[in-house]
Every structure is written in C-alpha cells, then in structure tokens.
Write a protein that holds these residues in place. Sequence first.
Motif, short mmCIF file in Angstrom:
data_model
loop_
_atom_site.label_atom_id
_atom_site.label_comp_id
_atom_site.label_asym_id
_atom_site.label_seq_id
_atom_site.Cartn_x
_atom_site.Cartn_y
_atom_site.Cartn_z
N ALA A 152 -63.84 -32.29 73.15
CA ALA A 152 -63.72 -33.20 72.01
C ALA A 152 -64.15 -34.61 72.41
CB ALA A 152 -62.27 -33.21 71.50
N GLY A 153 -63.68 -35.07 73.56
CA GLY A 153 -64.03 -36.42 74.00
C GLY A 153 -65.50 -36.58 74.31
N ARG A 154 -66.09 -35.60 75.01
CA ARG A 154 -67.51 -35.67 75.35
C ARG A 154 -68.38 -35.55 74.10
NH1 ARG A 154 -68.21 -38.19 80.11
NH2 ARG A 154 -67.46 -36.99 81.90
N THR A 155 -67.98 -34.70 73.17
CA THR A 155 -68.76 -34.57 71.93
C THR A 155 -68.71 -35.86 71.13
OG1 THR A 155 -68.26 -32.19 71.84
CG2 THR A 155 -69.05 -33.22 69.82
N ALA A 156 -67.51 -36.45 71.03
CA ALA A 156 -67.37 -37.71 70.30
C ALA A 156 -68.24 -38.80 70.92
CB ALA A 156 -65.90 -38.15 70.29
N GLU A 157 -68.26 -38.84 72.25
CA GLU A 157 -69.08 -39.83 72.94
C GLU A 157 -70.57 -39.59 72.71
OE1 GLU A 157 -69.49 -43.11 75.84
OE2 GLU A 157 -67.94 -42.40 74.46
N SER A 158 -70.97 -38.31 72.70
CA SER A 158 -72.39 -37.98 72.59
C SER A 158 -72.97 -38.34 71.22
CB SER A 158 -72.62 -36.49 72.87
OG SER A 158 -72.10 -35.69 71.81
N ILE A 159 -72.14 -38.39 70.19
CA ILE A 159 -72.65 -38.72 68.85
C ILE A 159 -72.35 -40.17 68.47
CG2 ILE A 159 -72.51 -36.34 68.02
CD1 ILE A 159 -69.90 -37.00 66.66
N GLY A 160 -71.84 -40.93 69.44
CA GLY A 160 -71.67 -42.36 69.21
C GLY A 160 -70.43 -42.75 68.47
N MET A 161 -69.39 -41.92 68.46
CA MET A 161 -68.14 -42.33 67.82
C MET A 161 -67.52 -43.48 68.60
SD MET A 161 -66.30 -38.72 66.68
CE MET A 161 -64.94 -39.60 65.92
N SER A 162 -67.08 -44.48 67.89
CA SER A 162 -66.47 -45.64 68.54
C SER A 162 -65.06 -45.30 69.02
CB SER A 162 -66.42 -46.82 67.57
OG SER A 162 -65.51 -46.55 66.51
N ALA A 163 -64.53 -46.16 69.89
CA ALA A 163 -63.16 -45.96 70.37
C ALA A 163 -62.17 -45.99 69.22
CB ALA A 163 -62.82 -47.03 71.41
N LYS A 164 -62.42 -46.85 68.24
CA LYS A 164 -61.53 -46.94 67.08
C LYS A 164 -61.59 -45.65 66.26
CE LYS A 164 -60.51 -49.78 63.01
NZ LYS A 164 -60.88 -50.99 62.23
N GLU A 165 -62.79 -45.11 66.05
CA GLU A 165 -62.93 -43.86 65.30
C GLU A 165 -62.21 -42.72 66.02
OE1 GLU A 165 -67.22 -44.29 63.02
OE2 GLU A 165 -67.20 -43.81 65.16
N ARG A 166 -62.34 -42.67 67.34
CA ARG A 166 -61.66 -41.61 68.09
C ARG A 166 -60.15 -41.78 68.00
NH1 ARG A 166 -65.98 -42.56 71.78
NH2 ARG A 166 -64.66 -43.83 73.15
N ALA A 167 -59.68 -43.03 68.08
CA ALA A 167 -58.24 -43.27 68.01
C ALA A 167 -57.67 -42.81 66.68
CB ALA A 167 -57.95 -44.75 68.25
N VAL A 168 -58.40 -43.07 65.59
CA VAL A 168 -57.94 -42.64 64.27
C VAL A 168 -57.89 -41.12 64.18
CG1 VAL A 168 -58.55 -42.59 61.82
CG2 VAL A 168 -58.71 -44.73 63.10
N LEU A 169 -58.90 -40.46 64.74
CA LEU A 169 -58.98 -39.00 64.66
C LEU A 169 -57.86 -38.35 65.47
CD1 LEU A 169 -60.74 -36.77 63.44
CD2 LEU A 169 -62.05 -36.75 65.56
N TRP A 170 -57.53 -38.94 66.60
CA TRP A 170 -56.51 -38.37 67.49
C TRP A 170 -55.09 -38.76 67.06
CZ3 TRP A 170 -61.18 -37.93 70.05
CH2 TRP A 170 -61.31 -36.94 71.03
N ALA A 171 -54.95 -39.75 66.22
CA ALA A 171 -53.63 -40.31 65.93
C ALA A 171 -52.71 -39.28 65.29
CB ALA A 171 -53.76 -41.53 65.02
N VAL A 172 -51.46 -39.26 65.72
CA VAL A 172 -50.43 -38.40 65.13
C VAL A 172 -49.17 -39.25 64.94
CG1 VAL A 172 -49.20 -36.21 65.25
CG2 VAL A 172 -51.36 -36.48 66.47
N ALA A 173 -48.79 -39.48 63.70
CA ALA A 173 -47.58 -40.24 63.41
C ALA A 173 -46.35 -39.40 63.78
CB ALA A 173 -47.52 -40.62 61.94
N PRO A 174 -45.23 -40.04 64.14
CA PRO A 174 -44.01 -39.29 64.45
C PRO A 174 -43.60 -38.31 63.35
CG PRO A 174 -43.75 -41.58 65.10
CD PRO A 174 -45.05 -41.49 64.34
N THR A 175 -43.75 -38.73 62.09
CA THR A 175 -43.38 -37.82 61.00
C THR A 175 -44.29 -36.59 60.96
OG1 THR A 175 -44.74 -39.19 59.52
CG2 THR A 175 -42.36 -39.59 59.53
N GLU A 176 -45.56 -36.76 61.33
CA GLU A 176 -46.45 -35.60 61.35
C GLU A 176 -46.05 -34.64 62.47
OE1 GLU A 176 -51.13 -34.32 62.11
OE2 GLU A 176 -50.63 -36.44 61.79
N TRP A 177 -45.72 -35.18 63.65
CA TRP A 177 -45.24 -34.31 64.72
C TRP A 177 -43.99 -33.55 64.28
CZ3 TRP A 177 -48.13 -32.50 68.17
CH2 TRP A 177 -49.02 -33.25 68.95
N GLN A 178 -43.07 -34.27 63.63
CA GLN A 178 -41.83 -33.62 63.20
C GLN A 178 -42.11 -32.51 62.19
OE1 GLN A 178 -39.39 -36.86 61.86
NE2 GLN A 178 -39.15 -37.71 63.92
N GLN A 179 -43.05 -32.77 61.29
CA GLN A 179 -43.39 -31.76 60.30
C GLN A 179 -44.03 -30.55 60.97
OE1 GLN A 179 -45.78 -33.30 57.12
NE2 GLN A 179 -46.01 -31.34 56.09
#
Length: 311
Positions: free
Chosen positions: A162-189
């Motif tokens: 996932a990380g190498r693919t994101a880097e290869s297509i030029g996803m920014s660090a912010k875009e990756r952070a949004v994609l990976w983000a999991v809120a506590p309520t989502e984990w609980q769900q």
Amino acid sequence: MTGPNQAPSAREIPADQITLLQRIQELALQSGQLLQHMYGTGGHARTAVQTISDINALDRDRDLTEIRAHAAGVPAEWIDRVRTLGQRGYPWRDDQPLPDPAPRARRRSIRRVAEDVEQLKDMAAVHAAYLRTRPGGEPDTDMEHAVTQQLHRNMAALWMRAGRTAESIGMSAKERAVLWAVAPTEWQQRVHHYAAGDDLGELHTRWRRHGDVTIATDARKALNRMRRAGHHGPEVPLPDMPMSPRQMLREADAALTAVEQTDGAENIVITAAIEAALPEELTVNWSAESHHHLAAQGYENEPRLDSEPET
C-alpha cells in the motif's frame, strides 16, 4: 464541463450516479449519528443492542450501495468523498463539489491502496476479537501460533504494498494520512461487529483466512514488479507510512477494551434495574434456611444467569 482546476459539482453528474452518491452519504450520516448518540448518552443498556443492530444494517446497506455505484461507473474518489462527509456529519448538498477523477491507471492504483488499507483494518479488528475468544491462560496451539505469525507477515506485506503503491502514483503524505486514518469510534464499531457476533465459527474462519499465506505471496509479487520499475527495494527510500500494522493491532485491541468496559457499565445498569424492579420481600426473606430448602428440592445445581455455558 469543468475547467482543469474546477471540481465537478453534483449538478454536472448523471442523475443515476447522483442518486447513488446521495444514498451513500445519507447512510454514512445516519450510521455515524447513531454511533455518536450511543456513546454520547451512556447507560442506556436497554436500547444499545438495538442501536448496534441498526448501525450494522445501515453499514450493510451502504456497502451494497457502494458496490452498485462502482458498477455504475461512479469514480472511487467520489464514493470516498461522500462517505467521509457523511461520517463527519455533513448532509448531502446539491452544490457539493467532488474531486476530479484520477486517470484510469491511477484510479486503479488508488483503489488498490484503499483495498489494502481496508484489509489491514479488518485484519487488526478480527485478530483483536479472536484473541478475546481464547480461554485465558492457555498457551497457543501450534495452529494458532502459525496463523498468528502468518497474519503478521501478511499485514506487513500489505502495508508495504500500500505504501509503495501510494508513493509510486504520487499520493501526498496528507492524502495517505487521510486514507489510513481510523477514528476511535470506527475502531470500536469494527471490533464490536466481530466481538458481539453470535457465530464464533464465522469469526474463527475469517481469522484463519486472514492468515492465509497467499496474501503475502500476492503482495510480494506486486512489490517485485515495483522493484523492477524502480519503486521498491533497499535502495529506494521508504515513503512516509502513516500507521504501521503494529499500531493498528494496538488500536484495535484498545478499542475492544473500551467496548467491553462500556458493555460492563451497561450490564451494571441492567442489574440495578432488575434489582429495583424485584419485590422487596424476595431479598428480605432470603436466608440460608430457604437456600437449604431449595437445595433439598434439587434446585441447587440449576445454572445461574451469570454462569457460562459448558463447552
């Protein structure tokens, strides 16, 4: 038509796609509102089970709607956007801007990254729930040890792909952070969905499936292709990776602990309500003599409400 720097609005999207996008956002909004209300009010044990059932039904409906949207040609970026807006509490707007769809090849790569991240989240939630089903204090069986070790290797391989693919297509660090983000309520769900399920066989099957060696094998094949293209290998700097598998496992386990504590508090509320509803004489007149009288009639070995079923 939109210019090169203009994002399309809902008014410029085909009507059938608008209907699907609006439905996805509304379902995500309703699910998030129910979850927020359940954890915000606290102590309403009598309605918690029904609320969780309603949330699961909304999420299943949204999943099916997203599948239909993909089949209808709705760009994945639009689906992700309306889902995120709904989860954050925003209702649908007719003038709602949507991101420009990526070129087809990049769109496929973005979808692969999103699918890998989604699988990583699911693996963490399933593993946390599975560990809670094991008898306390007993050592892992050979099968459990092998599956756990392979599941960790699978997560590491998916994370790297996932990380190498994101880097290869030029996803920014912010875009990756949004994609990976999991809120506590989502984990609980997520963890509650598996931990509260009645079918342990289904949970165990899903856990073993996440420990299938072919997951890592397929990921490594993709990494080898990226290595040949110059996007992977020891000589290529590792991109900014938002959340490691180890952190995902920790957060899923912490979320399950929080859910169990909430359930425990709700059980206390239920017990107190039951005791308050019982006639006072049932507790006042209870004595050792009455206990022996019931035992003589064969009731002493009856299972209590709080006893665990034998396996």
